[in-house]
Enzyme design. Structure first.
Site, PDB file in Angstrom:
ATOM      1  N   GLU C  60       0.821  -1.217   0.000  1.00 52.42           N
ATOM      2  CA  GLU C  60       0.000   0.000   0.000  1.00 52.42           C
ATOM      3  C   GLU C  60       0.850   1.261   0.000  1.00 52.42           C
ATOM      4  O   GLU C  60       0.499   2.268  -0.619  1.00 52.42           O
ATOM      5  CB  GLU C  60      -0.945   0.002   1.197  1.00 52.42           C
ATOM      6  CG  GLU C  60      -2.179  -0.880   1.046  1.00 52.42           C
ATOM      7  CD  GLU C  60      -1.874  -2.367   1.134  1.00 52.42           C
ATOM      8  OE1 GLU C  60      -0.768  -2.713   1.605  1.00 52.42           O
ATOM      9  OE2 GLU C  60      -2.722  -3.185   0.742  1.00 52.42           O
ATOM     10  N   HIS C 129     -12.015  -5.373   8.090  1.00 58.93           N
ATOM     11  CA  HIS C 129     -12.713  -5.167   6.823  1.00 58.93           C
ATOM     12  C   HIS C 129     -13.976  -4.337   7.048  1.00 58.93           C
ATOM     13  O   HIS C 129     -14.959  -4.480   6.332  1.00 58.93           O
ATOM     14  CB  HIS C 129     -13.075  -6.501   6.169  1.00 58.93           C
ATOM     15  CG  HIS C 129     -11.904  -7.310   5.726  1.00 58.93           C
ATOM     16  ND1 HIS C 129     -11.109  -8.015   6.596  1.00 58.93           N
ATOM     17  CD2 HIS C 129     -11.362  -7.521   4.487  1.00 58.93           C
ATOM     18  CE1 HIS C 129     -10.154  -8.639   5.923  1.00 58.93           C
ATOM     19  NE2 HIS C 129     -10.272  -8.356   4.649  1.00 58.93           N
TER      20      HIS C 129
HETATM   21  C1  LIG Z   1      -1.733  -5.179   3.661  1.00 58.56           C
HETATM   22  C2  LIG Z   1      -2.815  -5.918   2.942  1.00 58.56           C
HETATM   23  N1  LIG Z   1      -3.149  -5.567   1.686  1.00 58.56           N
HETATM   24  C3  LIG Z   1      -4.112  -6.229   1.023  1.00 58.56           C
HETATM   25  C4  LIG Z   1      -4.790  -7.255   1.604  1.00 58.56           C
HETATM   26  C5  LIG Z   1      -5.901  -7.985   0.840  1.00 58.56           C
HETATM   27  N2  LIG Z   1      -5.516  -9.377   0.540  1.00 58.56           N
HETATM   28  C6  LIG Z   1      -5.839 -10.396   1.356  1.00 58.56           C
HETATM   29  S1  LIG Z   1      -5.159 -11.866   0.881  1.00 58.56           S
HETATM   30  C7  LIG Z   1      -4.470 -11.131  -0.502  1.00 58.56           C
HETATM   31  C8  LIG Z   1      -3.632 -11.966  -1.417  1.00 58.56           C
HETATM   32  C9  LIG Z   1      -2.547 -12.638  -0.647  1.00 58.56           C
HETATM   33  O1  LIG Z   1      -1.669 -13.333  -1.488  1.00 58.56           O
HETATM   34  P1  LIG Z   1      -0.513 -14.203  -0.879  1.00 58.56           P
HETATM   35  O2  LIG Z   1       0.279 -13.403   0.089  1.00 58.56           O
HETATM   36  O3  LIG Z   1       0.223 -14.813  -2.012  1.00 58.56           O
HETATM   37  O4  LIG Z   1      -1.254 -15.337  -0.018  1.00 58.56           O
HETATM   38  P2  LIG Z   1      -2.320 -16.369  -0.555  1.00 58.56           P
HETATM   39  O5  LIG Z   1      -3.668 -15.785  -0.360  1.00 58.56           O
HETATM   40  O6  LIG Z   1      -1.999 -16.663  -1.962  1.00 58.56           O
HETATM   41  O7  LIG Z   1      -2.153 -17.580   0.316  1.00 58.56           O
HETATM   42  C10 LIG Z   1      -4.758  -9.770  -0.538  1.00 58.56           C
HETATM   43  C11 LIG Z   1      -4.298  -8.855  -1.596  1.00 58.56           C
HETATM   44  C12 LIG Z   1      -4.439  -7.575   2.926  1.00 58.56           C
HETATM   45  N3  LIG Z   1      -5.053  -8.546   3.598  1.00 58.56           N
HETATM   46  N4  LIG Z   1      -3.456  -6.898   3.573  1.00 58.56           N
END
Ligand SMILES: Cc1ncc(C[n+]2csc(CCOP(=O)(O)OP(=O)(O)O)c2C)c(N)n1
Ligand SMILES: Cc1ncc(C[n+]2csc(CCOP(=O)(O)OP(=O)(O)O)c2C)c(N)n1
Ligand SMILES: [Mg+2]
Ligand SMILES: [Mg+2]
Lengths: 327, 326, 326, 327
Positions: C60, C129
């Site tokens: 972010e 959220h």
């Molecule tokens: C700081 C932050 N930004 C955005 C999000 C929204 N978000 C939740 S899970 C996700 C994707 C996560 O990807 P990854 O780290 O590869 O884990 P995965 O879900 O693939 O296990 C996002 C963008 C968040 N939870 N926290």
């Protein structure tokens, strides 16, 4: 580590002398500032670059007007090289109305869009995502301009630098990341803030090259930067250039720097970028006494004029404390 | 009683707490051998070892996250922000990580960290070395916020903050570091969180303030006394939770209230005090609650500009006069 | 006029602005082919290309910093936070980098970025959220903050935000995405920043609110009308700068004011409105300004808990009745 | 890349069967959750780990009670393996009073200090500095415990992960960083969020080793983790283990995952960690039909009991919405 071809990017004698002028001007500016702080004429926010001038000169020399720089707090010289007059910079340090920020802040916390100078906040590392954003616009426009983003080895540990390098690497943005590794982050020596010797090693984790070079050799810095710029202009993405150097003064002019030894300082003073370069120019018969005197006189006059300009400049009107908050 | 400066009082609190409780430790940029940008932690590393006055890389988010982790194992970390302005770089770890921990753990854990933040202006700091970040944290449930104005309170409130089981934001005002000098008890005198102090009694106007503005307010009160306006000055000391009872008690006497703070006006603490007084003591008010604050502007570096923005005794005197006349 | 939902109105504003001005682009997590977590940016990448609806890594701070950089070269980036809660991870780039840019540049540059943040509860979001981050930004000089409650305003305010030369925080309420459906003009109808809307006229009590609480407030006003209590409902639409004139004008009629917001009470926007009304319209008040807000607590996930905390028509009716009786 | 000695850390037949039990329990838990979401009994915050169970089991198996885990949002199974009962976890997903957070939040946003489980916020990466802080306390106390910090390849791009790894590397803290690289960060494939293939390559920039391994092979994950733990316990600092894997479901149960192809999914389903491991156990004659039936029956009963417990549990009292804010 990609090797640096020391002579790939040719410089004319004139250009070499110009480099010397910049080295001397920046040194003289910082030396004068140091005096002005002790005299109480400049109040604070003075982070001397003495000892590190070769990085500023080697990276900025030959930049196009449309190329952007995103300097760190110690890089006052980059503002000069990108076209801000010494007088305006001095007025900025004096917090006068004629300074870049009109007295709102001192130091490098102001910028000049027309000259491709970004003025960061104090927050270390926070300039690097901005640099990536600037570079993104060049990519979008298909321009062959580049952005130079500077940060210290201390600031390299901030989250912002990581996020910015990762983004720039992903999109092969035209950024050159310049890490000025001057051994200390304020009082903390590098080995207490990271477990590696070369910050340059981090570049691999972002998919681009990193090199560690002698930051006190202006020609080495120039060659490495020009190489990185050429790659960036060609669409090959970022490079991280780590310039090994040392700051002679304390972190700021108020810091006695007890945390380091006299021997260490002396050793680094013996690697002073100025005489090194002067000797080289003399040996190549680019420089002689007349020319040297010419340069030194010009520098002295410019610094004197800058101080006079700053001293004579008016303070901002009190009411300007609450203007320019919104467009 | 011996007198010491605010800065030394902070250091003394740290030293005593570290000696008392091996779980207390300090971490931050340059807090080790160097003793911190302001010398607050000077000597602590020598006395307690590298890891109890720990130099951290430049990474405020990590500094606070590490503190949270250590607190979960019973430690009481005291994190130093080099300047309060940089607290924005660790903002998420404070307002989301620390502030919600006990709540999301169903009350089964707590997060006893202290974040020390040197704040405030009038020290040639400019835009990023002068800010007053209190509102952001007062607004956030799960945090406590304290802001001492005297050397005594600097020590006593820091001890209270360290012993508190909640995340506490400890705002130390840079202007007071050497200027606030006064008696400070040796040893274990605690200043309780949540209790204001009446710095000067008076019956005509209640002036509520905190931090460096206590000095300007007392100066104003002195001048006003000469004019025959009798001001009661309340130093909140704790901003969250602020001491409603103390404010109300004074208001019952004076029926007039002025809030003074160095933070900007819009949604500065004065807004909340004003709103609560309106809601709960409307009938006690002979005049509107007024505010003397920083304007809604940044903290400029130029002394000319900064003095324009800073509240001071002149501005306070004028506001009190208007209130008294109302 | 055709009716569309709030979510589509946001998308339409983005599409039209991107078509109108090649300098407008969108960036954020999953905003590319996927169209964003809520589908707001669906179709934009297809229509305008990869770089004008740009998928960003999870970072972010970088998203906002990149926006600032692009804005310095004349672009008008619209950054999407996947949830408004994560805005804390880019906090420094907003409050220090963007908000101070023009000031520190001596007025010689501006920073026309928009940060879109899906906010608010009542959508089974839980602690991270559901948050309402407006106060942090209203408190900070140099930023503007808007919070539409209707599909019309969602479009018109986003257009205004994109064309504004300052950093604007655009708070879109998740509860309204599909529930707020209404007429939305096609094309270039701008809703000016800084202007409130009277959603219902009335003479007895002024109710000032914004975002999803407009719905609960109008429901309460309908019920109160049946009891013979005549409420004027003002939707602020812009939170910074909020429309003082509109609030004062209504207050002159009603002499009674209630502020309703979903954000927590302490230092929520209601505090500032209350304080300003006190300072500037004390004589117009027949009763204290009152607030119906979220309590000073986090946003729980359990529906039972969340409904306890959320302001609703019942709580508003009760508060208006008390005010009317005062 | 340090090689993984597949047989260095021996497992008894009993332990191997226990591993199978955990794999099946976690799979069954997530499958049931998926149904409960579709039935509207569980409202949101469900991030299935189906397809990635080998990482959870391979990293948690054999951890000491005092070892700490700092899971990511998809690692519900780690809570089970560290000692939270399936019933309590199910109640947590139902937001019932008997859940870990007493209904304050669902998913993994709660922890259990006595079991060495940290419950993160939603903010990706924010658990890693906390992990470093926990590990710091082990170092201070000279205990030989470790912390396992999990994050996705997407989260690896956050500033927090950088700051935490750098700090942990500098002080050789006993942390094992486990990157679950499941190719996607929500909808974004890895090549659109970083320019490298192996997140493991970033470890070098922090002064410790990184390995990329097959995350669908529970024994490979176990061996790599045990090796990293042994080094951490010996004071040799962190390791980054990148586990290559894939999630079968969408990002959350509400995500149709149109951004990937059926072929890709099918390919990864053919690498399902469960049959792979079952076949291995049968070939080594550790497992037979009776034992398999026993495990499957046990798992089914436990999941049924968990759902019953959650269904039968009371909702929190409304007033609990405003308690536990302060100690
Ligand atoms: C700081 C932050 N930004 C955005 C999000 C929204 N978000 C939740 S899970 C996700 C994707 C996560 O990807 P990854 O780290 O590869 O884990 P995965 O879900 O693939 O296990 C996002 C963008 C968040 N939870 N926290
Ligand atoms: C985010 C942030 N944290 C802390 C500081 C305070 N600070 C200013 S300069 C400095 C040291 C910087 O070290 P380095 O990055 O190596 O640059 P150098 O000063 O050595 O050129 C620190 C800690 C800051 N400006 N920003
Ligand atoms: Mg340095
Ligand atoms: Mg992933």
């Amino acid at each position: 580590m990609p090797s640096i071809k020391r002579h790939k990017f040719k410089l004319t004698d004139e250009q070499l002398l110009e480099m010397l002028y910049w080295l001397k001007l920046i040194r003289a500016f910082d030396e004068r500032l140091s005096i002005l702080v002790r005299q109480g004429r400049v109040r604070s926010g003075v982070y001397s670059s003495i000892g590190q001038e070769a990085i500023v000169v080697g990276t900025c020399f030959g930049l196009h007007k449309e190329d952007y720089i995103c300097p760190l707090h110690r890089d006052l010289g980059t503002f000069l090289m990108k076209g801000v007059s010494p007088g305006v910079m001095m007025a900025q340090m004096y917090a006068k109305a004629t300074g870049l920020s009109k007295g709102r802040d001192s130091a490098l916390h102001s910028g000049v869009s027309e000259l491709g100078i970004f003025g960061n906040t104090s927050m270390l590392g926070a300039n690097t995502p901005v640099a990536a954003g600037l570079a993104l616009t060049y990519k979008l426009e298909g321009r062959d301009n580049v952005v130079i983003a500077y940060f210290g080895e201390g600031a390299s540990n901030t989250g912002d630098v990581h996020e910015a390098m990762n983004f720039a690497g992903t999109h092969k943005l035209p950024v050159v990341f310049v890490c000025e590794n001057n051994v200390y982050s304020y009082s903390v020596p590098i080995e207490k803030s990271m477990a590696i010797e070369d910050v340059a090693d981090r570049a691999e984790g972002y998919g681009f090259d990193g090199v560690a070079i002698n930051g006190n050799d202006v020609l080495a810095v120039y060659q490495a930067t020009q190489g990185a710029i050429a790659r960036a202009r060609a669409g090959d993405g970022p490079t991280l250039i780590e310039c090994k150097t040392y700051r002679w003064h304390g972190h700021s002019e108020h810091d006695p720097a007890f945390y380091r030894t006299d021997e260490e300082l002396a050793m680094w003073k013996s690697r002073d970028p100025l005489p090194t370069f002067t000797t080289y120019l003399r040996s190549r018969e680019v420089l002689d006494d007349t020319k040297l005197l010419e340069i030194e006189t010009r520098v002295r006059q410019e610094i004197d004029a800058a101080v006079t300009f700053a001293e004579d400049s008016p303070h901002p009107e009190p009411g300007e404390a609450v203007t320019d908050l919104y467009a | 009683m011996r007198e010491i400066i605010y800065l030394e009082a902070i250091r003394e609190a740290l030293r005593e707490e570290m000696a008392r409780d091996p779980k207390v430790f300090v971490l931050g940029e340059d807090v080790g051998a160097y003793g911190g940008a302001f010398g607050i932690t000077k000597g602590l590393q020598e006395e307690f070892g590298e890891y109890r006055s720990l130099d951290m890389p430049i990474s405020e988010s990590c500094i606070i996250g590490v503190s949270v982790g250590a607190s979960l194992r019973g430690y009481r970390p005291v994190a130093e922000m080099q300047f309060g302005d940089f607290i924005t770089c660790g903002f998420d770890q404070i307002v989301n990580q620390a502030a919600t921990l006990r709540y999301r753990y169903g009350g089964r854990a707590s997060c006893p960290i202290v974040v020390r933040a040197p704040v405030g202006g009038n020290v040639a700091g400019g835009l990023y070395h002068s800010q007053n970040p209190e509102s952001w944290f007062v607004h956030r449930p799960g945090l406590k916020v304290v802001a001492p104005s005297t050397a005594w309170d600097a020590k006593g409130l820091l001890k209270a903050a360290i012993r508190d089981d909640n995340p506490v934001i400890y705002l130390e005002h840079k202007y007071l570091y050497r200027r606030a000098k006064g008696p400070v008890p040796e040893g274990d005198e605690i200043v309780p969180i949540g209790k204001a102090a009446v710095r000067r009694e008076g019956g005509q106007v209640t002036l509520v303030t905190y931090g460096a503005m206590v000095i300007a307010s007392l100066e104003a009160a002195d001048r006003l006394a000469k004019e025959g306006v009798d001001v009661e000055v309340i130093d909140l000391r704790t901003l969250s939770p602020w001491d409603k009872e103390a404010v109300f008690a004074s208001l019952e006497k004076t029926n007039r209230l002025l809030v003074v703070h160095e933070d900007v006006k819009t949604l500065g603490l004065g807004a909340e005090i004003s709103a609560v007084v309106m809601e709960e003591r409307f009938e006690s008010l002979d005049a509107p609650v007024m505010r003397v604050t920083y304007p809604d502007a940044h903290c400029p570096f130029s002394a000319v500009l900064e003095q324009h923005n800073l509240p001071n005794a002149d501005k306070i005197v004028e506001a009190v006069q208007a209130l008294a006349r109302y």
